[in-house]
Design a protein around this motif. Structure first.
Motif, mmCIF file in Angstrom:
data_model
loop_
_atom_site.group_PDB
_atom_site.id
_atom_site.type_symbol
_atom_site.label_atom_id
_atom_site.label_comp_id
_atom_site.label_asym_id
_atom_site.label_seq_id
_atom_site.Cartn_x
_atom_site.Cartn_y
_atom_site.Cartn_z
ATOM 1 N N ALA A 70 -22.153 -17.753 -8.685
ATOM 2 C CA ALA A 70 -22.311 -16.491 -8.130
ATOM 3 C C ALA A 70 -21.430 -15.336 -8.829
ATOM 4 C CB ALA A 70 -22.177 -16.309 -6.615
ATOM 5 N N ALA A 71 -19.956 -15.830 -8.960
ATOM 6 C CA ALA A 71 -19.287 -14.703 -9.822
ATOM 7 C C ALA A 71 -19.465 -14.367 -11.171
ATOM 8 C CB ALA A 71 -17.750 -15.465 -9.623
ATOM 9 N N THR A 72 -20.004 -15.229 -11.711
ATOM 10 C CA THR A 72 -20.304 -15.146 -13.338
ATOM 11 C C THR A 72 -21.563 -15.148 -13.899
ATOM 12 O OG1 THR A 72 -20.040 -17.607 -13.821
ATOM 13 C CG2 THR A 72 -17.697 -16.285 -13.313
ATOM 14 N N GLY A 73 -22.586 -15.503 -13.223
ATOM 15 C CA GLY A 73 -23.725 -15.988 -13.660
ATOM 16 C C GLY A 73 -24.072 -16.978 -14.706
ATOM 17 N N LEU A 74 -22.755 -17.861 -14.918
ATOM 18 C CA LEU A 74 -22.687 -18.915 -15.767
ATOM 19 C C LEU A 74 -23.455 -20.226 -15.141
ATOM 20 C CD1 LEU A 74 -19.592 -18.396 -17.976
ATOM 21 C CD2 LEU A 74 -21.794 -18.219 -18.629
ATOM 22 N N PRO A 75 -23.838 -21.160 -15.763
ATOM 23 C CA PRO A 75 -23.794 -22.401 -15.072
ATOM 24 C C PRO A 75 -22.612 -22.960 -14.883
ATOM 25 C CG PRO A 75 -25.183 -22.265 -17.008
ATOM 26 C CD PRO A 75 -24.376 -21.266 -17.069
ATOM 27 N N ALA A 76 -22.519 -23.923 -13.735
ATOM 28 C CA ALA A 76 -21.028 -24.026 -13.442
ATOM 29 C C ALA A 76 -21.084 -25.602 -13.062
ATOM 30 C CB ALA A 76 -20.467 -23.240 -12.240
ATOM 31 N N LEU A 77 -19.990 -26.307 -13.479
ATOM 32 C CA LEU A 77 -19.755 -27.698 -13.070
ATOM 33 C C LEU A 77 -18.325 -27.691 -12.103
ATOM 34 C CD1 LEU A 77 -20.643 -30.773 -13.464
ATOM 35 C CD2 LEU A 77 -19.073 -30.901 -15.233
ATOM 36 N N ALA A 78 -18.607 -28.373 -10.833
ATOM 37 C CA ALA A 78 -17.350 -28.607 -10.178
ATOM 38 C C ALA A 78 -17.368 -29.851 -9.507
ATOM 39 C CB ALA A 78 -17.493 -27.657 -8.787
ATOM 40 N N ARG A 106 -9.907 -46.884 -3.682
ATOM 41 C CA ARG A 106 -10.901 -46.469 -4.724
ATOM 42 C C ARG A 106 -10.618 -44.731 -4.941
ATOM 43 N NH1 ARG A 106 -13.514 -46.371 -0.202
ATOM 44 N NH2 ARG A 106 -13.607 -48.873 -0.251
ATOM 45 N N PHE A 107 -10.771 -44.427 -6.423
ATOM 46 C CA PHE A 107 -10.784 -43.098 -6.708
ATOM 47 C C PHE A 107 -12.337 -42.671 -6.465
ATOM 48 C CE2 PHE A 107 -6.592 -42.911 -8.874
ATOM 49 C CZ PHE A 107 -6.099 -41.626 -8.316
ATOM 50 N N ARG A 108 -12.705 -41.544 -6.218
ATOM 51 C CA ARG A 108 -14.038 -40.937 -5.924
ATOM 52 C C ARG A 108 -14.024 -39.609 -6.738
ATOM 53 N NH1 ARG A 108 -17.324 -41.431 -0.775
ATOM 54 N NH2 ARG A 108 -18.826 -40.254 -2.315
ATOM 55 N N ALA A 109 -15.174 -39.412 -7.517
ATOM 56 C CA ALA A 109 -15.465 -37.835 -7.870
ATOM 57 C C ALA A 109 -16.825 -37.583 -7.999
ATOM 58 C CB ALA A 109 -14.936 -37.751 -9.241
ATOM 59 N N THR A 110 -17.148 -36.567 -7.362
ATOM 60 C CA THR A 110 -18.464 -36.203 -7.230
ATOM 61 C C THR A 110 -18.620 -34.824 -7.909
ATOM 62 O OG1 THR A 110 -18.678 -37.094 -5.219
ATOM 63 C CG2 THR A 110 -20.239 -35.309 -5.805
ATOM 64 N N LEU A 111 -19.702 -34.667 -8.895
ATOM 65 C CA LEU A 111 -19.812 -33.564 -9.647
ATOM 66 C C LEU A 111 -21.276 -32.843 -9.428
ATOM 67 C CD1 LEU A 111 -19.188 -35.082 -13.447
ATOM 68 C CD2 LEU A 111 -17.696 -33.563 -12.194
ATOM 69 N N VAL A 112 -20.823 -31.532 -9.303
ATOM 70 C CA VAL A 112 -22.113 -30.645 -9.139
ATOM 71 C C VAL A 112 -22.253 -29.915 -10.242
ATOM 72 C CG1 VAL A 112 -23.067 -28.928 -7.556
ATOM 73 C CG2 VAL A 112 -21.874 -30.955 -6.392
ATOM 74 N N LEU A 113 -23.523 -29.795 -10.820
ATOM 75 C CA LEU A 113 -23.628 -28.748 -11.961
ATOM 76 C C LEU A 113 -24.843 -27.926 -11.297
ATOM 77 C CD1 LEU A 113 -23.551 -27.771 -15.025
ATOM 78 C CD2 LEU A 113 -25.459 -29.558 -15.519
ATOM 79 N N ALA A 114 -24.479 -26.707 -11.232
ATOM 80 C CA ALA A 114 -25.294 -25.629 -10.767
ATOM 81 C C ALA A 114 -25.541 -24.746 -11.623
ATOM 82 C CB ALA A 114 -24.419 -24.924 -9.481
ATOM 83 N N TRP A 115 -26.970 -24.357 -11.384
ATOM 84 C CA TRP A 115 -27.626 -23.122 -12.506
ATOM 85 C C TRP A 115 -27.544 -21.847 -11.661
ATOM 86 C CZ3 TRP A 115 -28.634 -28.087 -13.427
ATOM 87 C CH2 TRP A 115 -28.763 -28.673 -14.488
ATOM 88 N N PRO A 116 -27.955 -20.735 -12.374
ATOM 89 C CA PRO A 116 -27.955 -19.482 -11.698
ATOM 90 C C PRO A 116 -29.224 -19.442 -10.853
ATOM 91 C CG PRO A 116 -27.044 -19.103 -13.933
ATOM 92 C CD PRO A 116 -27.527 -20.539 -13.761
ATOM 93 N N ASP A 117 -30.177 -20.213 -10.980
ATOM 94 C CA ASP A 117 -31.538 -19.875 -10.182
ATOM 95 C C ASP A 117 -31.391 -20.863 -8.884
ATOM 96 O OD1 ASP A 117 -31.625 -22.556 -10.967
ATOM 97 O OD2 ASP A 117 -33.496 -22.422 -11.921
#
Length: 203
Positions: A65-73, A126-137
């Motif tokens: 929302a802040a940049t308009g770039l696809p973002a991975l968190a 256990r170590f856990r990691a969840t990745l979310v890749l979000a697109w501008p749409d």
């Protein structure tokens, strides 16, 4: 069907320099320009969810929302079986101090809690990691990674970050903090999630 990523630039929605460096190394073979949230001057959104996926989605969508770039968190943490999977999503909170985060304090707190309940050995985690890749749409893809291991005490090793000096992954006799970054990046929870992301969106 997982959506394929066809851009050339991706925003990593983290202010953690260690995580950003790890992601830059992981993305290096794919010709994608990686930029961090701090570099873009983004504020850190409040993480109000009680799950890894919920908090990762907050961070990814705020960055888009802040940049308009696809973002991975990513949202990640350590789950200690004898502590009913705590600290889990609150891993960073356990390290909070007035001027940042102190993970030596957090690891000491974890060890103290285990001692107080006389938790049996081996102390599984256990170590856990969840990745979310979000697109501008508004579309996003979610990938979950994990690595199982045992907690050790005293802490060992100088590399890595977070709980790495306390965590010995299964099949290894050294902690994450005793591994060189390349070795850790091959087997970490984030690497597990990242491999699924690559297979789904870049493969």
């Amino acid at each position: 069907m997982t959506r394929k990523f066809d851009g050339t630039r991706i925003l990593i929605a983290t202010h953690n320099a260690g995580k950003l460096e790890e992601m830059q190394q992981l993305f290096a073979p794919y010709g994608v320009d990686v930029v961090g949230a701090a570099e873009m001057g983004l504020a850190e959104p409040e993480e109000t969810e009680t799950t890894f996926i919920g908090n990762a989605r907050i961070k990814a969508r705020a960055a888009v929302a802040a940049t308009g770039l696809p973002a991975l968190a990513d949202d990640s943490g350590i789950e200690v079986e004898a502590l009913n999977d705590a600290p889990g999503v609150y891993t960073a909170d356990w390290a909070e101090i007035p001027n940042g985060r102190d993970f030596i304090m957090a690891m000491t707190k974890t060890h103290t809690k285990l001692e107080e309940i006389n938790a049996p050995h081996p102390r599984r985690a256990r170590f856990r990691a969840t990745l979310v890749l979000a697109w501008p749409d508004g579309h996003d893809e979610v990938f979950d990674g994990r690595v199982n291991g045992t907690l050790v005490w005293p802490m060992r090793g100088k590399t890595g970050h977070g709980y790495d000096p306390m965590f010995q992954p299964d099949g290894h006799d050294i902690t994450f903090a005793e591994m060189d970054p390349e070795q850790k990046n091959r087997i970490s929870h984030r690497a597990d999630a990242f491999q699924k992301l690559i297979a789904g969106c870049f493969g």
